[in-house]
Motif scaffolding. Sequence first.
Motif, PDB file in Angstrom:
ATOM      1  N   ARG B  15       0.840  -1.203   0.000  1.00  0.00           N
ATOM      2  CA  ARG B  15       0.000   0.000   0.000  1.00  0.00           C
ATOM      3  C   ARG B  15       0.876   1.255   0.000  1.00  0.00           C
ATOM      4  N   ARG B  84      -5.552  -1.379  -1.460  1.00  0.00           N
ATOM      5  CA  ARG B  84      -5.955  -2.783  -1.644  1.00  0.00           C
ATOM      6  C   ARG B  84      -7.005  -2.927  -2.748  1.00  0.00           C
ATOM      7  N   SER B  87      -6.195  -3.980  -6.375  1.00  0.00           N
ATOM      8  CA  SER B  87      -5.847  -5.356  -6.725  1.00  0.00           C
ATOM      9  C   SER B  87      -6.832  -5.865  -7.774  1.00  0.00           C
ATOM     10  N   THR B 112      -1.392  -7.322  -7.179  1.00  0.00           N
ATOM     11  CA  THR B 112      -1.831  -7.611  -5.807  1.00  0.00           C
ATOM     12  C   THR B 112      -1.241  -6.555  -4.891  1.00  0.00           C
ATOM     13  N   VAL B 114      -0.623  -5.486  -1.102  1.00  0.00           N
ATOM     14  CA  VAL B 114      -0.608  -6.102   0.244  1.00  0.00           C
ATOM     15  C   VAL B 114      -0.430  -5.039   1.312  1.00  0.00           C
TER      16      VAL B 114
END
Lengths: 113, 114
Positions: B15, B84, B87, B112, B114
Amino acid sequence: ELKVEQNPLFLSMQEGKNYTIYCNYSTTSDRLYWYRQDPGKSLESLFVLLSNGAVKQEGRLMASLDTKARLSTLHITAAVHDLSATYFCAVAESGGSNYKLTFGKGTLLTVNP
Amino acid sequence: NAGVMQNPRHLVRRRGQEARLRCSPMKGHSHVYWYRQLPEEGLKFMVYLQKENIIDESGMPKERFSAEFPKEGPSILRIQQVVRGDSAAYFCASSREGLNTEAFFGQGTRLTVV
């Protein structure tokens, strides 16, 4: 706003059986596409349908378009395991740009032996 | 003739970091489109570019997202300060000049956060 609805979203069928996936859309359209997507892969173009009454066939798959009903169907004949994938329909709005496709949520097809 | 090439195929970011996704169109294609696919959803249009021009960015989030297609080199989709909710799988497609030309999709970049 153009909306595209597919059903069913999940389809589990036995080898050798027939079934149909439906794609409804909310406004007039110039063209409709069917794509196949395998897990983790890109989209493979199956059919492009351009006019009312259009029907296209490739192997065990046949797609048709009824622009008056705003409906396309993807018919699967005598399913085989290799057809297991997610199938998307995508629509380009009539008079709009042909690049801006609106996709349905996809139909996850599982063909069981 | 290689298809649409996207890289990386998988990208993990924390992030707040930046994500850069690259797309090289098919040879002879001068139009590039980016789509985003959230889990269990269809693809959603983000932006349409021609060389050095953004033609339609109506699907791009207003903040943190930008795209370019320079005269030389691949198209880049840039996401700043990822969260997030970013993603997703990001797909690029390309096509030739002209009306009603078919677009071909790349294999996508799976981001992705995280």
